[in-house]
Design a protein around this motif. Structure first.
Motif, mmCIF file in Angstrom:
data_model
loop_
_atom_site.group_PDB
_atom_site.id
_atom_site.type_symbol
_atom_site.label_atom_id
_atom_site.label_comp_id
_atom_site.label_asym_id
_atom_site.label_seq_id
_atom_site.Cartn_x
_atom_site.Cartn_y
_atom_site.Cartn_z
ATOM 1 N N GLN A 16 1.060 -1.222 0.016
ATOM 2 C CA GLN A 16 -0.070 0.039 -0.022
ATOM 3 C C GLN A 16 0.791 1.267 0.013
ATOM 4 O OE1 GLN A 16 -4.369 -0.959 1.434
ATOM 5 N NE2 GLN A 16 -2.830 -1.751 3.004
ATOM 6 N N PRO A 17 2.018 1.446 0.784
ATOM 7 C CA PRO A 17 2.786 2.712 0.526
ATOM 8 C C PRO A 17 2.951 3.014 -0.808
ATOM 9 C CG PRO A 17 3.428 1.296 2.185
ATOM 10 C CD PRO A 17 2.526 0.372 1.774
ATOM 11 N N LYS A 18 3.194 1.744 -1.654
ATOM 12 C CA LYS A 18 3.819 2.121 -3.036
ATOM 13 C C LYS A 18 2.487 2.476 -3.877
ATOM 14 C CE LYS A 18 6.147 -0.118 -7.072
ATOM 15 N NZ LYS A 18 5.225 0.316 -7.975
ATOM 16 N N SER A 21 2.041 6.183 -3.474
ATOM 17 C CA SER A 21 2.827 6.847 -4.355
ATOM 18 C C SER A 21 2.376 6.605 -5.831
ATOM 19 C CB SER A 21 4.183 6.360 -4.158
ATOM 20 O OG SER A 21 4.633 6.093 -2.779
ATOM 21 N N LYS A 156 -5.478 -3.435 -1.460
ATOM 22 C CA LYS A 156 -4.646 -2.101 -1.977
ATOM 23 C C LYS A 156 -5.597 -1.435 -3.008
ATOM 24 C CE LYS A 156 -2.178 -4.718 -5.418
ATOM 25 N NZ LYS A 156 -1.153 -4.674 -6.456
ATOM 26 N N CYS A 159 -7.181 1.351 -0.930
ATOM 27 C CA CYS A 159 -6.412 2.244 -0.463
ATOM 28 C C CYS A 159 -6.166 3.326 -1.902
ATOM 29 C CB CYS A 159 -5.172 1.582 -0.322
ATOM 30 S SG CYS A 159 -3.658 2.710 -0.078
ATOM 31 N N PRO A 195 3.050 7.516 2.295
ATOM 32 C CA PRO A 195 3.838 6.419 1.915
ATOM 33 C C PRO A 195 4.822 5.945 3.053
ATOM 34 C CG PRO A 195 3.046 7.486 0.083
ATOM 35 C CD PRO A 195 2.821 8.435 1.065
ATOM 36 N N SER A 196 5.827 6.999 3.258
ATOM 37 C CA SER A 196 7.027 6.606 4.015
ATOM 38 C C SER A 196 6.436 6.453 5.463
ATOM 39 C CB SER A 196 8.153 7.650 3.963
ATOM 40 O OG SER A 196 7.774 8.571 4.563
ATOM 41 N N LEU A 198 3.584 5.117 6.409
ATOM 42 C CA LEU A 198 3.003 3.550 6.499
ATOM 43 C C LEU A 198 4.106 2.563 6.194
ATOM 44 C CD1 LEU A 198 0.253 2.215 6.703
ATOM 45 C CD2 LEU A 198 -0.015 2.672 4.208
ATOM 46 N N GLU A 199 4.885 2.863 5.460
ATOM 47 C CA GLU A 199 5.894 1.812 5.380
ATOM 48 C C GLU A 199 6.560 1.334 6.590
ATOM 49 O OE1 GLU A 199 7.578 1.594 1.695
ATOM 50 O OE2 GLU A 199 7.923 -0.508 2.593
#
Ligand code: M6R
Length: 360
Positions: A16-18, A21, A156, A159, A195-196, A198-199
């Protein structure tokens, strides 16, 4: 194919972070901190919007309504496609329908598009699969760019749908000149840092989901509660849990509990609450006190420093306003995933379900 993960579902949760993005890529001009949506550039912001979708995509639509109404001041109706298509909805020419579908092949959503077209509406398709039927039937197409989603349980894709809906709300709000400048800038800027955040947070979130799933794997039923933006998430948390673990779960708006459902609460009927740090928190808290007074145990998604006394706090990193959704959603997905996996269920291919529902 599963990239070292046991199931597609957990792989997709971790993607999901990606996904965020990728969905933002090319849609936020970083230098100007501005949203650009070439896909809908050619149309005026709708006077009225009808969102049609099924399942998880419907929940995304319910969430989008809050932001589109608040930021773009566009009245939004969100309809389950299988209801919309068999009513005789009052649709005025010049209105717009937004069809949300991961697969782009859901029969009821496609029938809803057809009906909306017959009544003179323009169609925006928000879908994941490039070249799908929804994309082909729509006048404007916005792709969510989440990549292939294999697991039957949608994670995802939702998201990415929420990301796209947030962008639409900002874009229309700015185009109409109705969104407050500070909100617009804050949302556009802070969304890029999700994103970062969440990652970094996901591994610990998974461990917490594992602990809680062990504790509650024998529950027969669960309530999922939330208010405002977290009401659609409560519906989604319940859908995920029932879909893959076969534990009965119901999502409710927290304030509805006292209108009947609270009668079900006893020490064996746990509640999964979204008690994040927002304006509605005091109201959520008082609803949870009512649950506790009936002996119900509570798992609460919350933020550090929030004053809440429940059996299980699940503290998530706090971000700005509605963006907390993007942290809370994976927590719900992880809880369902870990529960189903612990119970030995067929996570990616739950019984009785298909990835895309092409029958009505
Ligand atoms: O492909 P779609 O987004 O149109 O699918 C809609 C629903 O069938 C889908 O979201 C379904 O509810 C999922 N299995 C939920 O995880």
């Amino acid at each position: 194919q599963k990239g070292g993960y046991k199931h597609f579902m957990i792989k997709e949760i971790f993607e999901q972070p990606k996904v965020i993005s990728d969905c933002l890529a090319g849609r936020v001009d970083q230098a100007k901190n501005e949203i650009i949506l070439p896909e809908v550039e050619g149309m005026e912001p709708p006077e009225r919007l009808h969102i049609i979708a099924c399942g998880t995509s419907y929940h995304a639509g319910l969430w989008g309504k809050y932001l589109i109404e608040q930021w773009a001041k566009i009245p939004v109706e969100v309809e389950i496609a299988s209801e919309f298509r068999y009513r005789d909805p009052l649709l005025s020419k010049g209105g717009v329908a937004l069809a949300i579908s991961q697969s782009g092949e859901t029969a009821d959503t496609l029938a809803g598009i057809k009906l909306a077209k017959e009544k003179g509406l323009s169609i925006i398709g928000l879908c994941n699969v490039v070249g799908s039927s929804v994309a082909r039937e729509s006048d404007y197409v916005m792709y969510t760019q989440a990549g292939p989603e294999i697991s039957v349980a949608s994670t995802k894709a939702m998201c990415s749908q929420l990301t796209a809906l947030l962008l639409l709300a900002l874009y229309w709000g700015k185009k109409k000149g109705v969104i407050d400048a500070a909100t617009y800038s804050r949302a556009a800027a802070d969304m890029r840092s999700i994103p970062s955040i969440l990652e970094t947070a996901l591994p610990a979130m998974r461990s917490r989901a594992q602990e809680l799933s062990r504790e509650y794997s024998e529950a027969n039923s669960f309530f999922f509660l939330g208010r405002g933006l977290y009401f659609p998430l409560a519906l989604e948390g319940a859908l995920k849990l029932k879909e893959i673990s076969y534990i009965h779960a119901e999502g409710y708006a927290s304030g509805e509990m006292k209108h009947g459902p609270i009668a079900l609460i006893d020490p064996k009927f746990p509640t999964f609450a979204m008690a994040l740090n927002d304006d509605l928190f005091p109201k959520v808290k008082s609803n949870l006190v009512e649950v506790q007074a009936r002996g119900g145990e509570i798992i609460a998604l919350t933020n550090p420093g929030v004053d809440l006394d429940v059996e299980h706090r699940w503290s998530l990193p706090e971000v700005w306003g509605p963006l907390n959704t993007f942290i809370a959603l994976p927590a719900l997905q992880l809880f369902a995933y870990e529960t189903a996996d612990y119970l030995g269920k067929d996570v990616d291919q739950p019984r009785n379900l298909a990835k895309s529902v092409t029958v009505e």
